[in-house]
Design a protein around this motif. Structure first.
Motif: not given
Length: 71
Positions: A9-36
């Motif tokens: 459950e994310m705030t809309p603004s955080f979900a927006s940032v996460v969504g935009r990061l999914q299309a970047t080279p940082s997506r794997d780092t983001l996924r690792t951080l969120m999973t942890s």
């Protein structure tokens, strides 16, 4: 715990940032951080544990029903 099965459950603004990061080279780092973050969360307290944690606060509220002097 399987992080893939957990709904975040994310705030809309955080979900927006996460969504935009999914299309970047940082997506794997983001996924690792969120999973942890998800995996490191403790299990929810049982009703007995909740009662034990809340007991001192409930006692204080019951005994301070007429207010507490501030000084």
């Amino acid at each position: 715990m399987n992080a893939e099965l957990i709904k975040l459950e994310m705030t809309p603004s955080f979900a927006s940032v996460v969504g935009r990061l999914q299309a970047t080279p940082s997506r794997d780092t983001l996924r690792t951080l969120m999973t942890s973050i998800i995996v490191d969360q403790p299990d929810p307290l049982t009703p007995t544990e909740q009662a034990a944690v809340l007991a001192p606060f409930l006692w204080l509220l019951a005994h301070a029903k007429d207010g507490l002097p501030l000084s």
